[in-house]
Motif scaffolding. Structure first.
Motif, PDB file in Angstrom:
ATOM      1  N   CYS A 155       0.858  -1.195   0.000  1.00 27.10           N
ATOM      2  CA  CYS A 155       0.000   0.000   0.000  1.00 27.10           C
ATOM      3  C   CYS A 155       0.889   1.238   0.000  1.00 27.10           C
ATOM      4  O   CYS A 155       2.082   1.170   0.314  1.00 27.10           O
ATOM      5  CB  CYS A 155      -0.929   0.019   1.217  1.00 27.10           C
ATOM      6  N   VAL A 185      -1.578   6.138   2.524  1.00 27.34           N
ATOM      7  CA  VAL A 185      -2.786   5.337   2.713  1.00 27.34           C
ATOM      8  C   VAL A 185      -2.672   4.519   3.990  1.00 27.34           C
ATOM      9  O   VAL A 185      -3.641   4.387   4.757  1.00 27.34           O
ATOM     10  CB  VAL A 185      -3.031   4.428   1.488  1.00 27.34           C
ATOM     11  N   GLY A 229      -3.800  10.491   2.144  1.00 27.05           N
ATOM     12  CA  GLY A 229      -4.814   9.472   1.926  1.00 27.05           C
ATOM     13  C   GLY A 229      -6.165  10.017   2.332  1.00 27.05           C
ATOM     14  O   GLY A 229      -6.267  10.980   3.100  1.00 27.05           O
ATOM     15  N   ASN A 279      -8.136   3.793  -1.470  1.00 34.16           N
ATOM     16  CA  ASN A 279      -6.773   3.748  -2.022  1.00 34.16           C
ATOM     17  C   ASN A 279      -6.759   3.836  -3.547  1.00 34.16           C
ATOM     18  O   ASN A 279      -5.713   4.062  -4.143  1.00 34.16           O
ATOM     19  CB  ASN A 279      -6.035   2.485  -1.572  1.00 34.16           C
ATOM     20  N   GLY A 293      -3.717   2.310  -6.043  1.00 38.32           N
ATOM     21  CA  GLY A 293      -3.186   2.512  -4.702  1.00 38.32           C
ATOM     22  C   GLY A 293      -2.727   3.924  -4.417  1.00 38.32           C
ATOM     23  O   GLY A 293      -2.120   4.180  -3.380  1.00 38.32           O
ATOM     24  N   ASN A 294      -3.031   4.874  -5.327  1.00 35.55           N
ATOM     25  CA  ASN A 294      -2.489   6.232  -5.203  1.00 35.55           C
ATOM     26  C   ASN A 294      -3.540   7.309  -4.974  1.00 35.55           C
ATOM     27  O   ASN A 294      -3.227   8.498  -5.066  1.00 35.55           O
ATOM     28  CB  ASN A 294      -1.696   6.575  -6.465  1.00 35.55           C
TER      29      ASN A 294
END
Length: 331
Positions: A129, A133, A163, A172, A176-177
């Protein structure tokens, strides 16, 4: 047995004998940290090595290897049921790869694959991750954003990451960004950024930029000229140091106000090394935020210091990995 080892053994013994343990690695531009934790997020043992930022991909991974080796040598490592990896971004959670802007030696580096090959890790579920996040997950579950349905959590350190919590869930995004606030532009005519854009929030607000700006504007110090020294001089009333923090605070305020206007957050939680100087950063940040977040639905955003401080990334990565591991996962 030395004192540190005795303390480690005591902490492991205090954890329930039948309880599974969690592990995490947090990769940043300054340091690579690791920890073994209990299920409540209490750190039982931590390891840390400096990040060889100008090193090759292999040299940077050497620090990760050293952290994992130290953890895997612990007497109760066999009770670990999952391993979370938090990394500065961008990350690619589908491929298990990372390309941190502040670690030039890693571009699409297959961190999950490489960690899975390390001794002691075989059979462990591994989840990647983004570091911000991870911090968000930790602060939302047991920290300063606990109980909030909508929140922004930021890591302000060597770089700037963030996050989002939306409708009570940490978001996320597909890669994941989601929430990667450090690389939105807050200065349309600003300098080029390492990410390829220009005028990014990270360029103005990160600890690296904060120190560089102060030095460029004439700040001098006998001895260590680091962030802690700059904060100390700001507390003492040094005009250049105060101006440097004010610029960072203004940039952070612009970023937070943009998020508040876009998705309606209740709180902005700020952690990372720069947040250790909260007494000189937060007053101008709150003042500037009041001038940027002016619409009624954005004006009430609170600014809070991260409760978990340096452990937030480790705790969050451990929680995320534990939540996503297969129900029947065993060693």
């Amino acid at each position: 047995m030395d004192l540190t080892e005795r303390q480690t053994r005591v902490r492991f013994i205090q954890a329930s004998a039948g309880e599974g343990l969690l592990a995490a690695v947090d990769i940043g531009g300054t340091k690579i940290a690791g920890a073994v934790l209990d299920g409540r997020g209490t750190v039982l043992h931590r390891a840390q090595y400096g990040t060889p930022v100008v090193g090759t991909a292999r040299e940077v991974f050497g620090a990760v290897r050293a952290v994992v080796a130290e953890l895997a040598a612990l007497p109760h490592w066999g009770r670990v049921t999952s391993l979370g990896i938090a990394s500065a971004g961008p990350v690619d959670i589908a491929r298990g790869a990372v390309s941190p802007v502040n670690i030039p030696g890693w571009r699409q580096f297959p961190i999950v694959e490489k960690v899975r090959e390390l001794p002691g890790v075989a059979g462990l579920p591994i989840v990647l991750c983004g570091d911000a996040v991870a911090m968000t997950a930790a602060e939302h579950r047991i920290g300063a954003a606990r109980g909030c349905r909508d929140a922004l959590c930021m890591v302000v350190s060597t770089g700037v990451g963030a996050g989002l919590v939306m409708d009570g869930v940490v978001r996320n995004g597909p890669s994941g960004n989601a929430g990667h606030l450090g690389h939105i532009s807050v200065d349309l005519l600003g300098d080029p950024c390492a990410c390829g854009s220009r005028g990014c929030l990270e360029q103005l607000a990160s600890g690296t930029s904060l120190l560089r700006r102060a030095v460029r504007n004439g700040w001098q110090r006998v001895g260590a000229a680091d962030g802690a020294a700059l904060a100390a001089d700001a507390r003492a009333g040094d005009a250049v140091a105060l101006a440097a923090f004010d610029t960072s605070a203004r940039a952070l305020a612009a970023g937070i106000a943009a998020v508040a206007t876009l998705v309606e957050i209740e709180v902005a939680v700020i952690g990372g090394g720069v947040a250790e100087a909260h007494d000189v950063l937060f007053p101008p940040l709150r003042r500037h935020l009041a001038s940027y977040a002016v619409l009624p639905f954005a004006a009430g955003v609170r600014v809070e210091r991260a409760a978990l401080r340096a452990d937030a990334g480790l705790v969050g990565a451990a929680f995320i990995a534990a939540d996503r591991r297969p129900a029947a996962a065993t060693r």
